[in-house]
Design an enzyme around this catalytic site. Structure first.
Site, PDB file in Angstrom:
ATOM      1  N   ASP A 138       0.854  -1.188   0.000  1.00  0.00           N
ATOM      2  CA  ASP A 138       0.000   0.000   0.000  1.00  0.00           C
ATOM      3  C   ASP A 138       0.892   1.242   0.000  1.00  0.00           C
ATOM      4  O   ASP A 138       1.682   1.429   0.937  1.00  0.00           O
ATOM      5  CB  ASP A 138      -0.885   0.029   1.247  1.00  0.00           C
ATOM      6  CG  ASP A 138      -1.941  -1.069   1.268  1.00  0.00           C
ATOM      7  OD1 ASP A 138      -1.667  -2.172   0.746  1.00  0.00           O
ATOM      8  OD2 ASP A 138      -3.030  -0.842   1.829  1.00  0.00           O
ATOM      9  N   LYS A 201      -7.274   3.080  -3.317  1.00  0.00           N
ATOM     10  CA  LYS A 201      -7.655   3.099  -1.914  1.00  0.00           C
ATOM     11  C   LYS A 201      -7.922   4.531  -1.480  1.00  0.00           C
ATOM     12  O   LYS A 201      -7.251   5.464  -1.940  1.00  0.00           O
ATOM     13  CB  LYS A 201      -6.513   2.474  -1.096  1.00  0.00           C
ATOM     14  CG  LYS A 201      -6.658   2.501   0.403  1.00  0.00           C
ATOM     15  CD  LYS A 201      -5.439   1.821   1.035  1.00  0.00           C
ATOM     16  CE  LYS A 201      -5.383   2.024   2.540  1.00  0.00           C
ATOM     17  NZ  LYS A 201      -4.174   1.403   3.138  1.00  0.00           N
ATOM     18  N   LYS A 237     -10.421  -0.169  -2.257  1.00  0.00           N
ATOM     19  CA  LYS A 237     -10.205  -0.349  -0.825  1.00  0.00           C
ATOM     20  C   LYS A 237     -10.634   0.920  -0.098  1.00  0.00           C
ATOM     21  O   LYS A 237     -10.187   2.018  -0.436  1.00  0.00           O
ATOM     22  CB  LYS A 237      -8.743  -0.674  -0.499  1.00  0.00           C
ATOM     23  CG  LYS A 237      -8.498  -0.850   1.006  1.00  0.00           C
ATOM     24  CD  LYS A 237      -7.092  -1.328   1.313  1.00  0.00           C
ATOM     25  CE  LYS A 237      -6.852  -1.374   2.822  1.00  0.00           C
ATOM     26  NZ  LYS A 237      -5.479  -1.838   3.171  1.00  0.00           N
TER      27      LYS A 237
END
Length: 292
Positions: A138, A201, A237
């Site tokens: 991430d 995300k 996400k």
């Protein structure tokens, strides 16, 4: 006109924030109630990235989290286990050596949470995390460059990071609570997907306002249009501030209605959280559960 500009012009930026808010409200008014049930709560557990990104994390706290994940199937045998454990890069080796369940190992990297370091450092950190055993990475998009629409530079950086991921999946954090403008969010999402992001995300969770339904609506639009143009599915996400069962169901409903049932799998939908699983377990059992 360069290639990236031509790509960005293929997307629809007509909706403004007020319009998006009304559409979100309409979707939730029509469809959320049907998803307030135990079968959905159980599915939501399988989408959670159990996250521990505290300043005072140490080997004992991370080991305790892994132990609880390892024992989850025995304690809650009819329920799916969470999708991933998300930690700082320095703990990836520990998680890999002690995790016995089929759960992804996600690491924040690339100068998390601000992305304000040299690209060489970002690439090195990503490479080291993958070498230690991370199966997912991430990273935060350079938000300052998004604000100035320096998309060629962002594309080059994210492409290098994607290469450093090797077989690990890349999640690109847009930090939508800072960007806010739907047009910029959508442009940033497209650039991230062009660079090879496997997920886009919302947030790091380090900003007090965190995720929003309007941002996720905009991201879903970008993912849907990207899929139609490229026949490529990219995951969503949601992270930052999602702790209650009701909050999780709202995002589930939005993804369900905008992207369809095929996105409701751990391969394409995640929620980054630390407290959410306890609340889902409580909603399922009707008893106060404080397992994690």
């Amino acid at each position: 006109m360069d290639r990236l500009t031509a790509v960005l012009q293929k997307y629809d930026y007509s909706l403004k924030l007020d319009d998006i808010s009304k559409r979100v409200d309409d979707i939730l008014d029509k469809h959320m109630a049907a998803n307030m049930q135990s079968s959905v709560y159980s599915k939501l557990i399988s989408f959670v990235d159990l996250t521990s990104l505290k300043t005072d994390d140490n080997e004992d706290t991370i080991s305790a989290l892994v132990d609880k994940v390892n024992a989850f199937d025995d304690k809650f045998e009819i329920l799916p286990h969470p999708a991933a454990i998300c930690v700082y890069p320095s703990f990836v080796g520990l998680v890999r050596s002690t995790l016995t369940e089929d759960v992804e190992i996600a690491a924040v990297a690339g100068g998390f949470p601000h992305s304000q370091t040299m690209i060489e450092v970002k690439v090195a950190e990503v490479s080291l995390a993958v070498a230690e055993g991370a199966t997912e990475i991430d990273v935060v998009i350079p938000v300052g460059k998004v604000m100035k629409r320096q998309y060629d530079e962002i594309l080059e950086e994210l492409s290098e990071i994607k290469s450093a991921c090797r077989d690990a999946h890349l999640k690109v954090i847009l930090e939508t609570s800072l960007i806010r403008d739907p047009e910029l969010i959508k442009e940033a999402a497209v650039v991230a997907m062009v660079a090879g992001a496997d997920f886009i995300k919302t947030s790091t969770g380090k900003d007090s306002q965190c995720a929003s339904l309007e941002a996720v609506y905009t991201m879903c639009e970008a993912v849907s249009e990207f899929n139609k143009l490229n026949n490529t599915k990219v995951g969503i996400k949601v992270a930052g501030g999602v702790s209650t069962t009701s909050d999780a169901v709202k995002y589930y409903t939005l993804v369900e209605q905008m992207l369809g049932e095929e996105w409701l799998t751990p391969e394409l939908f995640r929620i980054g959280a630390s407290r959410l699983v306890n609340n889902l377990l409580t909603s399922i059992s009707g008893k106060d559960v404080k397992y994690f």
